[in-house]
Motif scaffolding. Structure first.
Motif, PDB file in Angstrom:
ATOM      1  N   VAL A 131       0.846  -1.182   0.000  1.00 17.48           N
ATOM      2  CA  VAL A 131       0.000   0.000   0.000  1.00 17.48           C
ATOM      3  C   VAL A 131       0.885   1.236   0.000  1.00 17.48           C
ATOM      4  CG1 VAL A 131      -1.799   1.259   1.240  1.00 17.48           C
ATOM      5  CG2 VAL A 131      -1.733  -1.233   1.359  1.00 17.48           C
ATOM      6  N   THR A 132       0.570   2.207  -0.846  1.00 20.06           N
ATOM      7  CA  THR A 132       1.263   3.494  -0.822  1.00 20.06           C
ATOM      8  C   THR A 132       0.210   4.582  -0.719  1.00 20.06           C
ATOM      9  OG1 THR A 132       1.238   3.762  -3.214  1.00 20.06           O
ATOM     10  CG2 THR A 132       3.144   2.635  -2.260  1.00 20.06           C
ATOM     11  N   GLY A 133       0.645   5.753  -0.292  1.00 17.80           N
ATOM     12  CA  GLY A 133      -0.286   6.865  -0.164  1.00 17.80           C
ATOM     13  C   GLY A 133       0.273   8.107  -0.831  1.00 17.80           C
ATOM     14  N   PRO A 134      -0.592   9.006  -1.231  1.00 11.48           N
ATOM     15  CA  PRO A 134      -0.122  10.209  -1.918  1.00 11.48           C
ATOM     16  C   PRO A 134       0.508  11.212  -0.952  1.00 11.48           C
ATOM     17  CG  PRO A 134      -2.486  10.308  -1.621  1.00 11.48           C
ATOM     18  CD  PRO A 134      -2.046   8.960  -1.114  1.00 11.48           C
ATOM     19  N   GLU A 135       1.482  11.908  -1.442  1.00 11.49           N
ATOM     20  CA  GLU A 135       2.066  13.054  -0.738  1.00 11.49           C
ATOM     21  C   GLU A 135       1.896  14.236  -1.669  1.00 11.49           C
ATOM     22  OE1 GLU A 135       3.093  13.512   2.199  1.00 11.49           O
ATOM     23  OE2 GLU A 135       3.273  11.493   2.953  1.00 11.49           O
ATOM     24  N   VAL A 136       0.940  15.084  -1.392  1.00 11.78           N
ATOM     25  CA  VAL A 136       0.586  16.143  -2.328  1.00 11.78           C
ATOM     26  C   VAL A 136       1.581  17.288  -2.357  1.00 11.78           C
ATOM     27  CG1 VAL A 136      -1.861  15.608  -2.247  1.00 11.78           C
ATOM     28  CG2 VAL A 136      -0.897  17.219  -0.590  1.00 11.78           C
ATOM     29  N   ASP A 137       2.423  17.396  -1.330  1.00 10.84           N
ATOM     30  CA  ASP A 137       3.353  18.534  -1.292  1.00 10.84           C
ATOM     31  C   ASP A 137       4.761  18.164  -1.757  1.00 10.84           C
ATOM     32  OD1 ASP A 137       4.236  17.017   0.785  1.00 10.84           O
ATOM     33  OD2 ASP A 137       3.908  18.512   2.335  1.00 10.84           O
ATOM     34  N   GLY A 138       4.932  16.988  -2.365  1.00 11.52           N
ATOM     35  CA  GLY A 138       6.230  16.627  -2.916  1.00 11.52           C
ATOM     36  C   GLY A 138       7.206  16.002  -1.937  1.00 11.52           C
ATOM     37  N   ARG A 139       6.791  15.812  -0.678  1.00 12.93           N
ATOM     38  CA  ARG A 139       7.678  15.149   0.280  1.00 12.93           C
ATOM     39  C   ARG A 139       7.803  13.679  -0.058  1.00 12.93           C
ATOM     40  NH1 ARG A 139       5.066  15.459   5.686  1.00 12.93           N
ATOM     41  NH2 ARG A 139       3.230  15.285   4.397  1.00 12.93           N
ATOM     42  N   GLN A 140       8.812  13.037   0.509  1.00 13.00           N
ATOM     43  CA  GLN A 140       8.925  11.595   0.311  1.00 13.00           C
ATOM     44  C   GLN A 140       7.755  10.910   0.999  1.00 13.00           C
ATOM     45  OE1 GLN A 140      12.612   9.709   1.046  1.00 13.00           O
ATOM     46  NE2 GLN A 140      13.729  11.028  -0.355  1.00 13.00           N
ATOM     47  N   ARG A 141       7.247   9.919   0.341  1.00 11.85           N
ATOM     48  CA  ARG A 141       6.087   9.217   0.869  1.00 11.85           C
ATOM     49  C   ARG A 141       6.529   7.898   1.513  1.00 11.85           C
ATOM     50  NH1 ARG A 141       2.498   9.246  -3.689  1.00 11.85           N
ATOM     51  NH2 ARG A 141       3.840  10.876  -4.426  1.00 11.85           N
ATOM     52  N   ASP A 142       5.794   7.489   2.533  1.00 14.12           N
ATOM     53  CA  ASP A 142       6.001   6.163   3.100  1.00 14.12           C
ATOM     54  C   ASP A 142       5.231   5.153   2.266  1.00 14.12           C
ATOM     55  OD1 ASP A 142       7.658   6.894   5.186  1.00 14.12           O
ATOM     56  OD2 ASP A 142       6.050   7.045   6.655  1.00 14.12           O
ATOM     57  N   ALA A 143       5.798   3.973   2.155  1.00 18.14           N
ATOM     58  CA  ALA A 143       5.137   2.855   1.491  1.00 18.14           C
ATOM     59  C   ALA A 143       5.030   1.737   2.514  1.00 18.14           C
ATOM     60  CB  ALA A 143       5.944   2.410   0.272  1.00 18.14           C
ATOM     61  N   TYR A 144       3.948   0.989   2.468  1.00 18.85           N
ATOM     62  CA  TYR A 144       3.647   0.000   3.498  1.00 18.85           C
ATOM     63  C   TYR A 144       3.500  -1.391   2.903  1.00 18.85           C
ATOM     64  CZ  TYR A 144       2.483   4.247   6.020  1.00 18.85           C
ATOM     65  OH  TYR A 144       2.547   5.478   6.589  1.00 18.85           O
ATOM     66  N   VAL A 145       3.932  -2.371   3.677  1.00 18.34           N
ATOM     67  CA  VAL A 145       3.691  -3.769   3.357  1.00 18.34           C
ATOM     68  C   VAL A 145       2.872  -4.334   4.504  1.00 18.34           C
ATOM     69  CG1 VAL A 145       4.718  -6.031   2.940  1.00 18.34           C
ATOM     70  CG2 VAL A 145       5.886  -3.962   2.126  1.00 18.34           C
ATOM     71  N   ALA A 146       1.676  -4.814   4.210  1.00 18.66           N
ATOM     72  CA  ALA A 146       0.833  -5.478   5.206  1.00 18.66           C
ATOM     73  C   ALA A 146       0.907  -6.972   4.921  1.00 18.66           C
ATOM     74  CB  ALA A 146      -0.600  -4.980   5.106  1.00 18.66           C
ATOM     75  N   MET A 147       1.243  -7.739   5.948  1.00 23.37           N
ATOM     76  CA  MET A 147       1.519  -9.161   5.740  1.00 23.37           C
ATOM     77  C   MET A 147       0.909  -9.983   6.870  1.00 23.37           C
ATOM     78  SD  MET A 147       5.318 -10.833   5.268  1.00 23.37           S
ATOM     79  CE  MET A 147       5.627  -9.894   3.779  1.00 23.37           C
ATOM     80  N   THR A 148       0.348 -11.134   6.510  1.00 21.97           N
ATOM     81  CA  THR A 148      -0.103 -12.107   7.490  1.00 21.97           C
ATOM     82  C   THR A 148       0.683 -13.389   7.262  1.00 21.97           C
ATOM     83  OG1 THR A 148      -2.318 -11.168   7.607  1.00 21.97           O
ATOM     84  CG2 THR A 148      -2.066 -13.442   8.347  1.00 21.97           C
ATOM     85  N   VAL A 149       1.282 -13.894   8.317  1.00 21.64           N
ATOM     86  CA  VAL A 149       2.053 -15.129   8.265  1.00 21.64           C
ATOM     87  C   VAL A 149       1.332 -16.137   9.154  1.00 21.64           C
ATOM     88  CG1 VAL A 149       4.279 -16.217   8.747  1.00 21.64           C
ATOM     89  CG2 VAL A 149       4.192 -13.831   7.985  1.00 21.64           C
ATOM     90  N   GLU A 150       1.033 -17.306   8.610  1.00 25.03           N
ATOM     91  CA  GLU A 150       0.438 -18.364   9.420  1.00 25.03           C
ATOM     92  C   GLU A 150       1.479 -19.449   9.640  1.00 25.03           C
ATOM     93  OE1 GLU A 150      -3.819 -20.266   9.919  1.00 25.03           O
ATOM     94  OE2 GLU A 150      -2.893 -20.875   8.035  1.00 25.03           O
ATOM     95  N   LEU A 151       1.741 -19.730  10.894  1.00 24.91           N
ATOM     96  CA  LEU A 151       2.728 -20.745  11.299  1.00 24.91           C
ATOM     97  C   LEU A 151       1.992 -22.041  11.626  1.00 24.91           C
ATOM     98  CD1 LEU A 151       4.770 -18.499  13.738  1.00 24.91           C
ATOM     99  CD2 LEU A 151       5.154 -18.832  11.292  1.00 24.91           C
ATOM    100  N   PHE A 152       2.584 -23.166  11.282  1.00 24.33           N
ATOM    101  CA  PHE A 152       1.990 -24.466  11.574  1.00 24.33           C
ATOM    102  C   PHE A 152       3.025 -25.367  12.226  1.00 24.33           C
ATOM    103  CE2 PHE A 152       1.612 -28.916  10.469  1.00 24.33           C
ATOM    104  CZ  PHE A 152       0.389 -29.217  11.012  1.00 24.33           C
ATOM    105  N   TRP A 153       2.614 -26.089  13.252  1.00 21.26           N
ATOM    106  CA  TRP A 153       3.452 -27.126  13.840  1.00 21.26           C
ATOM    107  C   TRP A 153       2.566 -28.177  14.483  1.00 21.26           C
ATOM    108  CZ3 TRP A 153       2.654 -22.401  15.929  1.00 21.26           C
ATOM    109  CH2 TRP A 153       2.261 -22.321  17.261  1.00 21.26           C
ATOM    110  N   ALA A 154       3.119 -29.326  14.781  1.00 19.91           N
ATOM    111  CA  ALA A 154       2.360 -30.409  15.403  1.00 19.91           C
ATOM    112  C   ALA A 154       2.919 -30.673  16.789  1.00 19.91           C
ATOM    113  CB  ALA A 154       2.450 -31.678  14.545  1.00 19.91           C
ATOM    114  N   ARG A 155       2.043 -31.050  17.690  1.00 19.63           N
ATOM    115  CA  ARG A 155       2.416 -31.374  19.065  1.00 19.63           C
ATOM    116  C   ARG A 155       1.803 -32.715  19.460  1.00 19.63           C
ATOM    117  NH1 ARG A 155       6.198 -28.441  18.632  1.00 19.63           N
ATOM    118  NH2 ARG A 155       6.259 -26.322  19.340  1.00 19.63           N
ATOM    119  N   VAL A 156       2.429 -33.369  20.402  1.00 18.07           N
ATOM    120  CA  VAL A 156       1.910 -34.646  20.922  1.00 18.07           C
ATOM    121  C   VAL A 156       1.036 -34.366  22.112  1.00 18.07           C
ATOM    122  CG1 VAL A 156       2.535 -36.869  21.883  1.00 18.07           C
ATOM    123  CG2 VAL A 156       3.912 -35.864  20.094  1.00 18.07           C
TER     124      VAL A 156
END
Length: 156
Positions: A131-156
């Motif tokens: 995701v990125t967003g506009p910066e209307v005044d010419g400043r550097q813009r932040d860019a975002y990464v949204a992430m979901t990680v699903e972990l799996f393991w087995a237990r006894v």
């Protein structure tokens, strides 16, 4: 007293993300102070350090009669939500490129240690969006990464 699985996973996530050090095939460096943070639900990340990654350990679930659930075993999953922030320059295309590079760095690091070391996770899956967003005044813009990680393991 040994750490709980949740604490072990949090420690492993921090170590893996801080291992993104700008060398080799990595674009960004997250090894500095304040660049990787575990969050709770009390509020959003507040760091102004760039690049930056915050993660939250979400729901944990037992799975019976599914993958890894043979005989006396049962599967467990844990969802980890991450947000990464990188300065993307003033042009929209530069912001997208910066976010894509950050996304690639994080995925590369996670896939490079799919078991999360001492956490002994069997595997993980990653879902992500840039995701990125506009910066209307010419400043550097932040860019975002949204992430979901699903972990799996087995237990006894």
């Amino acid at each position: 007293m040994s750490p709980t699985n949740r604490n072990t996973i949090a420690s492993a996530m921090t170590t893996i993300l801080q291992g993104i050090d700008g060398s080799g095939s990595y674009t960004y460096d997250l090894s500095g102070t304040g660049q990787v943070e575990q969050l709770d639900l009390a509020g959003p990340p507040v760091s102004r350090v760039r690049p930056y990654v915050a993660y939250y350990l979400g729901p944990r679930q037992d799975i019976r009669n599914g993958a890894g659930a043979d005989l006396s075993q049962y599967g467990q999953t844990l969802t980890v939500d991450l947000v990464a922030v990188v300065t993307g320059g003033t042009a929209p295309s530069a912001a997208v490129t910066a976010a894509n590079n950050m996304e690639a760095d994080i995925i590369r690091a996670l896939h490079g240690s799919r078991n999360l070391g001492a956490a002994a996770v069997h595997d993980l899956t990653v879902s992500t969006e840039v995701v990125t967003g506009p910066e209307v005044d010419g400043r550097q813009r932040d860019a975002y990464v949204a992430m979901t990680v699903e972990l799996f393991w087995a237990r006894v």
